[in-house]
Design a protein around this motif. Structure first.
Motif: not given
Length: 203
Positions: A181-200
């Motif tokens: 994820i750090a290398q390629y970023g996120i796509q529309p199929f990612y759960r943004r609410s989950f990644l927000k907690k990790q600062g992504y």
């Protein structure tokens, strides 16, 4: 008799036709949560049913084929990341459970759900059963349907986005997955609410 079928026989004796309900994929960072409802045929028991987490992928796949061809009724619902982000994972899962039960070809008299809570809004009584996928054959069957359906979905997604190695980790938060994820970023199929907690992800 398989103890899981003994539990089902007790429930059936008390309530008549019932369905087992379970989910797979509440914890991953991407992809849908998969929810299944299943009404097994008591006159055609399927050998080898167990909690899907205790079965090998090969065994789950084999059991999946038996369940879909021999169950009286079954339904799998995939609830996508956009709904998970909008409603939160618990509400998205509960909504998927309700939809799966409502869309069964046979309307059950009773619903037994793996876990400690039932979805609201069901038109029939519901019982929550902790560790139900290791106690009831019907919940075990639902857990296998949910798990196999989601794993197949993630493997298809892997073909479109091979850089994330989704077939390997199925979207769960592994060290490798975070690195990708750090290398390629996120796509529309990612759960943004989950990644927000990790600062992504930041609104």
């Amino acid at each position: 008799m398989n103890p899981l079928y003994e539990m089902d026989a007790e429930i059936r004796a008390q309530h008549g036709i019932f369905c087992g309900v379970d989910e797979a994929g509440r914890g991953p960072l991407c992809g849908p949560v998969s929810v299944a409802a299943c009404i097994l045929n008591p006159d055609d028991p399927i050998e080898g049913l167990n909690d899907s987490k205790k079965l090998s992928e090969k065994k789950r796949e084999a059991l999946y084929e038996q369940i879909v061809s021999r169950a009286l009724a079954w339904k799998v619902i995939l609830v996508g990341p956009e709904i998970i982000d909008r409603d939160n994972i618990l509400q998205a899962t509960m909504g998927g459970m309700r939809q799966a039960v409502e869309e069964l070809d046979i309307t059950p008299n009773y619903v037994v759900v793996d876990g400690n809570r039932c979805p609201t809004g069901l038109s029939m009584p519901c019982e929550a059963m902790v560790k139900g996928d290791a106690r009831s054959a019907s919940i075990s069957a639902a857990s296998i349907l949910a798990k196999v359906t989601r794993d197949r979905y993630m493997c298809e997604l892997d073909k479109q986005f091979p850089q994330y190695k989704l077939a390997q980790h199925k979207g769960y938060p592994t060290k490798l997955h975070y690195e990708l994820i750090a290398q390629y970023g996120i796509q529309p199929f990612y759960r943004r609410s989950f990644l927000k907690k990790q600062g992504y992800w930041h609104e």
